[in-house]
Every structure is written in C-alpha cells, then in structure tokens.
Design a protein around this motif. Sequence first.
Motif, PDB file in Angstrom:
ATOM      1  N   GLY A 289       0.783  -1.298  -0.002  1.00  0.00           N
ATOM      2  CA  GLY A 289      -0.179  -0.116   0.066  1.00  0.00           C
ATOM      3  C   GLY A 289       0.894   1.220   0.050  1.00  0.00           C
ATOM      4  O   GLY A 289       0.516   2.271  -0.745  1.00  0.00           O
ATOM      5  N   MET A 290       2.040   1.319   0.733  1.00  0.00           N
ATOM      6  CA  MET A 290       2.807   2.155   0.866  1.00  0.00           C
ATOM      7  C   MET A 290       3.592   2.535  -0.594  1.00  0.00           C
ATOM      8  O   MET A 290       3.686   3.703  -1.051  1.00  0.00           O
ATOM      9  N   ALA A 291       3.699   1.469  -1.184  1.00  0.00           N
ATOM     10  CA  ALA A 291       4.584   1.560  -2.580  1.00  0.00           C
ATOM     11  C   ALA A 291       3.700   2.174  -3.407  1.00  0.00           C
ATOM     12  O   ALA A 291       3.919   3.040  -4.396  1.00  0.00           O
ATOM     13  N   SER A 292       2.561   1.765  -3.484  1.00  0.00           N
ATOM     14  CA  SER A 292       1.377   2.125  -4.246  1.00  0.00           C
ATOM     15  C   SER A 292       1.351   3.811  -4.046  1.00  0.00           C
ATOM     16  O   SER A 292       1.237   4.451  -5.376  1.00  0.00           O
ATOM     17  N   LEU A 293       1.020   4.418  -2.976  1.00  0.00           N
ATOM     18  CA  LEU A 293       0.900   5.595  -2.703  1.00  0.00           C
ATOM     19  C   LEU A 293       2.133   6.479  -3.298  1.00  0.00           C
ATOM     20  O   LEU A 293       2.032   7.391  -3.648  1.00  0.00           O
ATOM     21  N   SER A 294       3.516   6.024  -2.710  1.00  0.00           N
ATOM     22  CA  SER A 294       4.560   6.523  -3.304  1.00  0.00           C
ATOM     23  C   SER A 294       4.753   6.637  -4.889  1.00  0.00           C
ATOM     24  O   SER A 294       4.939   7.773  -5.228  1.00  0.00           O
ATOM     25  N   TYR A 295       3.982   5.524  -5.602  1.00  0.00           N
ATOM     26  CA  TYR A 295       4.142   5.495  -6.954  1.00  0.00           C
ATOM     27  C   TYR A 295       3.260   6.618  -7.433  1.00  0.00           C
ATOM     28  O   TYR A 295       3.600   7.243  -8.295  1.00  0.00           O
TER      29      TYR A 295
ATOM     30  N   ASP B 216       2.316   9.571  -5.853  1.00  0.00           N
ATOM     31  CA  ASP B 216       2.682  10.709  -5.598  1.00  0.00           C
ATOM     32  C   ASP B 216       3.885  11.173  -6.676  1.00  0.00           C
ATOM     33  O   ASP B 216       3.798  12.328  -7.318  1.00  0.00           O
ATOM     34  N   HIS B 217       4.649  10.143  -6.831  1.00  0.00           N
ATOM     35  CA  HIS B 217       5.890  10.494  -7.984  1.00  0.00           C
ATOM     36  C   HIS B 217       5.226  10.632  -9.225  1.00  0.00           C
ATOM     37  O   HIS B 217       5.502  11.650 -10.267  1.00  0.00           O
ATOM     38  N   LEU B 218       4.104   9.656  -9.710  1.00  0.00           N
ATOM     39  CA  LEU B 218       3.391  10.218 -11.089  1.00  0.00           C
ATOM     40  C   LEU B 218       2.841  11.499 -11.047  1.00  0.00           C
ATOM     41  O   LEU B 218       2.707  12.087 -12.116  1.00  0.00           O
ATOM     42  N   GLU B 219       2.262  11.879  -9.924  1.00  0.00           N
ATOM     43  CA  GLU B 219       1.854  13.481  -9.758  1.00  0.00           C
ATOM     44  C   GLU B 219       2.682  14.236 -10.049  1.00  0.00           C
ATOM     45  O   GLU B 219       2.427  15.430 -10.718  1.00  0.00           O
ATOM     46  N   GLU B 220       3.847  14.284  -9.548  1.00  0.00           N
ATOM     47  CA  GLU B 220       5.005  15.211  -9.649  1.00  0.00           C
ATOM     48  C   GLU B 220       5.494  15.224 -11.272  1.00  0.00           C
ATOM     49  O   GLU B 220       5.423  16.272 -11.768  1.00  0.00           O
ATOM     50  N   ILE B 221       5.502  13.909 -11.786  1.00  0.00           N
ATOM     51  CA  ILE B 221       5.810  13.902 -13.224  1.00  0.00           C
ATOM     52  C   ILE B 221       4.764  14.692 -14.089  1.00  0.00           C
ATOM     53  O   ILE B 221       4.904  15.478 -14.910  1.00  0.00           O
ATOM     54  N   CYS B 222       3.544  14.608 -13.677  1.00  0.00           N
ATOM     55  CA  CYS B 222       2.400  15.110 -14.607  1.00  0.00           C
ATOM     56  C   CYS B 222       2.297  16.607 -14.470  1.00  0.00           C
ATOM     57  O   CYS B 222       2.072  17.341 -15.492  1.00  0.00           O
TER      58      CYS B 222
ATOM     59  N   LEU C 116      -3.360  13.772 -14.191  1.00  0.00           N
ATOM     60  CA  LEU C 116      -3.139  12.361 -13.613  1.00  0.00           C
ATOM     61  C   LEU C 116      -4.160  11.410 -14.581  1.00  0.00           C
ATOM     62  O   LEU C 116      -3.633  10.269 -14.743  1.00  0.00           O
ATOM     63  N   ASP C 117      -5.176  11.629 -14.626  1.00  0.00           N
ATOM     64  CA  ASP C 117      -6.059  10.808 -15.570  1.00  0.00           C
ATOM     65  C   ASP C 117      -5.522  10.507 -16.921  1.00  0.00           C
ATOM     66  O   ASP C 117      -5.643   9.267 -17.411  1.00  0.00           O
ATOM     67  N   ASP C 118      -5.038  11.608 -17.470  1.00  0.00           N
ATOM     68  CA  ASP C 118      -4.598  11.471 -18.882  1.00  0.00           C
ATOM     69  C   ASP C 118      -3.097  10.448 -18.746  1.00  0.00           C
ATOM     70  O   ASP C 118      -3.011   9.498 -19.728  1.00  0.00           O
TER      71      ASP C 118
END
Length: 64
Positions: free
Chosen positions: A22-28, A30-36, A43-45
């Motif tokens: 669960g923590m790894a998923s949240l971290s992923y 969060d990182h994806l949001e930064e990249i977006c 994030l949806d796109d």
Amino acid sequence: MSVYYLNRKDPVSEMIKTVQAGMASLSYFDHLEEICRDVNISLDDAILLQRIMQAADKVFQKYQ
C-alpha cells in the motif's frame, strides 16, 4: 452436532507485506503526480496513456 470454524488470521508477515504494498502504491502515485505537473498533463491522462502503452505491449508481444 455443531461444527465451528476458527477465523484464519493472517500472519504478521502477510500484514506487513500488505502495508508495504500500500505504501509503495501511494509513493508511485505521488511520484506520478509530480511527473504530471512537470509535463503539464492530468493524472487521469497519464493513467490512460499507461493503459494504452500496456495494451500496445500486449499486442506487440503477440506478434513477435
């Protein structure tokens, strides 16, 4: 005659693995949001693009 079943309890190691996943998923995400934010897409796109890439990979592997 009655039959009683004990509720199976997950061992502590399984609970720890679940929490870590669960923590790894949240971290992923969060990182994806930064990249977006960096590339200025939603994030949806990004999630949609990831699904398209996975589907394309499956098709590509099918024809190899």
